[in-house]
Write a protein that holds these residues in place. Structure first.
Motif, mmCIF file in Angstrom:
data_model
loop_
_atom_site.group_PDB
_atom_site.id
_atom_site.type_symbol
_atom_site.label_atom_id
_atom_site.label_comp_id
_atom_site.label_asym_id
_atom_site.label_seq_id
_atom_site.Cartn_x
_atom_site.Cartn_y
_atom_site.Cartn_z
ATOM 1 N N ALA A 1 0.716 -1.097 -0.139
ATOM 2 C CA ALA A 1 0.110 0.497 0.360
ATOM 3 C C ALA A 1 1.201 1.137 0.235
ATOM 4 C CB ALA A 1 -1.224 -0.116 1.088
ATOM 5 N N LEU A 2 0.329 1.925 -1.359
ATOM 6 C CA LEU A 2 1.718 3.416 -0.959
ATOM 7 C C LEU A 2 0.123 4.638 -1.026
ATOM 8 C CD1 LEU A 2 3.865 5.014 -1.778
ATOM 9 C CD2 LEU A 2 2.928 5.143 -4.410
ATOM 10 N N ILE A 3 0.543 5.335 -0.239
ATOM 11 C CA ILE A 3 -0.347 6.624 0.252
ATOM 12 C C ILE A 3 0.604 8.133 -0.375
ATOM 13 C CG2 ILE A 3 -1.481 8.297 1.620
ATOM 14 C CD1 ILE A 3 -1.650 5.130 3.293
ATOM 15 N N LEU A 4 0.044 8.477 -1.017
ATOM 16 C CA LEU A 4 0.882 9.436 -1.665
ATOM 17 C C LEU A 4 0.085 11.087 -2.236
ATOM 18 C CD1 LEU A 4 3.552 10.707 -2.491
ATOM 19 C CD2 LEU A 4 2.762 10.738 -4.896
ATOM 20 N N ASN A 5 -0.191 11.989 -1.533
ATOM 21 C CA ASN A 5 -1.011 13.080 -1.585
ATOM 22 C C ASN A 5 -2.486 12.335 -0.959
ATOM 23 O OD1 ASN A 5 0.462 15.108 -3.257
ATOM 24 N ND2 ASN A 5 0.224 13.565 -4.926
ATOM 25 N N TYR B 1 -3.337 4.003 -3.385
ATOM 26 C CA TYR B 1 -2.398 2.738 -4.165
ATOM 27 C C TYR B 1 -2.113 1.673 -3.108
ATOM 28 C CZ TYR B 1 -1.783 7.547 -6.690
ATOM 29 O OH TYR B 1 -1.948 8.521 -7.307
ATOM 30 N N ILE B 2 -2.638 0.746 -4.243
ATOM 31 C CA ILE B 2 -2.516 -1.115 -3.711
ATOM 32 C C ILE B 2 -1.619 -1.779 -4.740
ATOM 33 C CG2 ILE B 2 -3.452 -3.036 -2.741
ATOM 34 C CD1 ILE B 2 -3.384 -1.347 -1.232
ATOM 35 N N ALA B 3 -0.959 -2.003 -4.878
ATOM 36 C CA ALA B 3 -0.198 -3.120 -5.878
ATOM 37 C C ALA B 3 0.138 -4.049 -5.168
ATOM 38 C CB ALA B 3 1.476 -2.499 -6.013
ATOM 39 N N ASN B 4 -0.669 -5.919 -5.795
ATOM 40 C CA ASN B 4 -0.861 -7.107 -5.543
ATOM 41 C C ASN B 4 -0.474 -7.275 -6.389
ATOM 42 O OD1 ASN B 4 -1.888 -9.200 -3.298
ATOM 43 N ND2 ASN B 4 -3.222 -9.228 -5.478
ATOM 44 N N VAL B 5 0.832 -8.842 -5.808
ATOM 45 C CA VAL B 5 1.250 -9.694 -6.494
ATOM 46 C C VAL B 5 0.378 -11.183 -5.601
ATOM 47 C CG1 VAL B 5 3.499 -11.325 -7.446
ATOM 48 C CG2 VAL B 5 2.964 -8.338 -7.092
ATOM 49 N N GLY B 6 -0.137 -11.735 -6.048
ATOM 50 C CA GLY B 6 -0.455 -12.887 -5.148
ATOM 51 C C GLY B 6 -1.743 -13.260 -4.564
ATOM 52 N N GLU C 1 4.682 -9.568 -12.475
ATOM 53 C CA GLU C 1 3.941 -8.362 -11.999
ATOM 54 C C GLU C 1 2.644 -7.731 -11.046
ATOM 55 O OE1 GLU C 1 1.865 -6.095 -16.377
ATOM 56 O OE2 GLU C 1 2.330 -7.700 -16.764
ATOM 57 N N PRO C 2 2.782 -6.345 -10.846
ATOM 58 C CA PRO C 2 1.220 -6.688 -9.257
ATOM 59 C C PRO C 2 0.457 -5.866 -10.581
ATOM 60 C CG PRO C 2 3.635 -4.721 -9.826
ATOM 61 C CD PRO C 2 3.936 -5.668 -10.717
ATOM 62 N N GLU C 3 -0.347 -6.133 -9.932
ATOM 63 C CA GLU C 3 -1.634 -5.385 -9.928
ATOM 64 C C GLU C 3 -2.251 -4.176 -9.332
ATOM 65 O OE1 GLU C 3 -6.577 -7.044 -11.261
ATOM 66 O OE2 GLU C 3 -5.235 -8.551 -10.056
ATOM 67 N N ILE C 4 -1.744 -3.161 -10.162
ATOM 68 C CA ILE C 4 -1.968 -1.568 -9.079
ATOM 69 C C ILE C 4 -3.548 -1.432 -9.024
ATOM 70 C CG2 ILE C 4 -1.561 -0.147 -8.995
ATOM 71 C CD1 ILE C 4 1.686 -0.687 -10.017
ATOM 72 N N HIS C 5 -4.241 -0.945 -7.919
ATOM 73 C CA HIS C 5 -5.398 -0.348 -7.685
ATOM 74 C C HIS C 5 -5.278 0.802 -7.586
ATOM 75 C CE1 HIS C 5 -7.221 -4.418 -8.736
ATOM 76 N NE2 HIS C 5 -6.346 -4.847 -8.324
ATOM 77 N N GLY C 6 -5.824 1.853 -7.664
ATOM 78 C CA GLY C 6 -5.551 3.151 -8.130
ATOM 79 C C GLY C 6 -5.396 4.343 -8.221
ATOM 80 N N SER C 7 -5.404 5.819 -7.880
ATOM 81 C CA SER C 7 -5.383 5.760 -6.778
ATOM 82 C C SER C 7 -7.415 5.992 -6.511
ATOM 83 C CB SER C 7 -5.386 7.199 -6.663
ATOM 84 O OG SER C 7 -5.893 8.590 -7.530
#
Length: 503
Positions: free
Chosen positions: A170-174, A178-183, A269-275
């Motif tokens: 999980a990344l929080i910016l501004n 954002y969530i990046a998931n592998v697995g 490769e991650p699946e990214i959700h967000g923002s």
């Protein structure tokens, strides 16, 4: 030492100075295998990993890593990802597309860097394997002692290079998430509204052998997706995306299920959700390892697992002294639930003979952690009551504390809120206390530290209290602490006579 290994050590030293985030807490538990007597033993060292750092420019990074066949990949990923994301790569001027690109690149660097660190060992392993092939005419079978040494060295190398990990980051910016998931780990976002209702959002789906989109991706590469679904695992793991694991990355053509693939089928490769904007959001974010999810779903079924874990967290946050304590209490509770179902011998006991390492990370969002704080679930205070409990497997007596979440407003009459309807929130004989906790639309909830299999509310056989001539039984629930806390919270310095409690 290779240049890449030196770089990895630099990664570790560079991230040592990053400040830990004080708005998150982590709970963990090692794997466990139960014996016939219900006692558990740990089968391997804890292979999970996690991170929680505060970067510059309002940037926060969190992650939970589920390692397998060793902790090497999980540890490497947590260090390398932090170095790739929090050492100046991100700033408040970046757009959503920029952030997604940087996240994807970071995972790619982690994957490539890890394999560079084991490149020499993989090469030596390949040479030894070729040397020891039975049909290799260059092998002299007169040197059996030397061959034995080669076999031992081969085992050492296999242990050094094997293993992988899945990750949810999980990344929080501004103030955007954002969530990046592998697995097959899991991210849950719990948001509470002004009327005390809960919205629980699972961000993304697990990359597993029962994910239709992942199966379609594998089928497009020539893999028989029906066989993969039926097998339920690929090289011992259910995940279709992983970090590390050289077997499925370089030797996939030697794996029966993957042998027809045109190119590498198991990817990092991650699946990214967000923002997702976190402005005006009150609640919390949960990152959970696959072991924690599977333990709870094995015990109670998958249908309400998300709501159940959120309710547990809300209850613990309302009374814990710290986020770390709350996270650990939830993990301990899931572990206890899982064990209790196993020893009960009931229908789901067969699914609970063991559990893997468990990790839970809680990150609060505009959430005040203080005694008597409102819970995200109900906007109320948790008050304890004590119920005597006798385990059917034992003659010893003990007590179990139930947590009553009382509404913050409204007049109480006979322990209920006259401004609300209890609906399904009141426990009935044979109903699980935990199932009551899952119902997030009620104004009064009950949570229990028991397994939630309903045994608290069943008849106690010969130990059951007998009714008197009026048909009543002697009181056996101790509300004294409940009355004391309620009185102190609502007395406003005045006498509590006429309030709650025996008159």
């Amino acid at each position: 030492m290779s240049a890449q290994r030196e770089t990895c050590q630099k990664h570790e030293s560079w991230t040592d100075d990053l400040p830990l985030c004080q708005m998150c807490g982590v709970g963990t538990a090692p794997n466990c295998v139960y014996g016939p007597d219900g006692k558990g033993t740990q089968s391997h060292t804890n292979e999970d990993g996690h991170l929680g750092f505060r970067g510059e420019d309002g940037c926060f990074l969190y992650g939970v890593f589920n390692g397998y066949d060793g902790s090497r990949v999980a540890n490497f990923a947590s260090q390398c990802l932090t170095a790739e994301l929090l050492l100046g790569q991100l700033n408040s001027s970046h757009t959503d597309n920029d952030v997604r690109r940087i996240l994807t690149q970071a995972f790619d660097v982690v994957e490539k860097s890890y394999f560079e660190t084991i490149g020499d060992a993989l090469a030596e392993k390949a040479d030894l394997s070729n040397y020891l092939l039975p049909h290799n005419e260059n092998v002299s079978f007169h040197h059996s002692s030397q061959n034995q040494k080669f076999q031992e060295r081969l085992k050492e190398l296999e242990q050094e290079v094997s293993g992988g990990a899945t990750a949810v980051v999980a990344l929080i910016l501004n103030n955007k998430l954002y969530i990046a998931n592998v697995g097959s780990n899991r991210a849950l976002l719990c948001k509470s509204s002004s009327d005390g209702q809960n919205q629980v959002l699972q961000i993304g789906r697990p990359h597993s052998t029962d994910n239709d989109e992942e199966l379609q991706r594998l089928a497009a590469l020539g893999v028989d997706s029906a066989r993969v679904r039926q097998a339920g695992q690929i090289a011992g793991q259910s995940s279709t995306r992983r970090l590390g694991d050289y077997r499925v990355k370089f030797n996939y053509n030697e794996i029966d299920l993957l042998s027809a693939a045109k190119t590498r089928p198991v990817i990092a490769e991650p699946e990214i959700h967000g923002s997702q904007s976190l402005d005006s959001v009150t609640g919390f974010l949960l990152l959970m390892s696959e072991g924690l999810i599977n333990a709870l779903e094995s015990a109670h079924g998958p249908e309400q697992a998300n709501q159940e874990i959120v309710a547990m967290v809300a209850a613990e946050l309302a009374q814990a002294a710290s986020l770390e304590a709350a996270a650990q209490s939830v993990v301990d509770r899931v572990k206890r639930v899982h064990h209790d179902v196993y020893v009960s011998g009931r229908q789901r006991a067969t699914y609970c003979s063991r559990h893997e390492d468990m990790t839970l990370l809680i990150r609060t969002l505009n959430y005040v952690l203080a005694d008597g704080a409102l819970t995200p679930t109900q906007g109320g205070r948790i008050y304890p009551v004590s119920v005597p409990y006798s385990n059917s497997q034992s003659t010893s007596k003990t007590s179990v504390t139930l947590s009553l979440v009382m509404p913050s407003q409204g007049t109480l009459t006979n322990g209920t809120n006259t401004a609300s309807t209890l609906e399904e929130g009141t426990p009935t004989p044979g109903q699980s206390p935990t199932a009551t906790l899952q119902s997030t639309n009620t104004q009064t909830q009950s949570s229990s530290s028991s397994s939630g299999d309903g045994s608290l509310f069943r008849q106690r056989g010969s130990q059951a209290a007998q009714p008197d001539e009026t048909g009543r039984v002697p009181p056996y629930v101790d509300f004294s602490q409940f009355y004391r806390l309620w009185g102190s919270d609502h007395s406003d310095g005045q006498s509590t006579q006429g309030g709650l409690g025996p008159q």
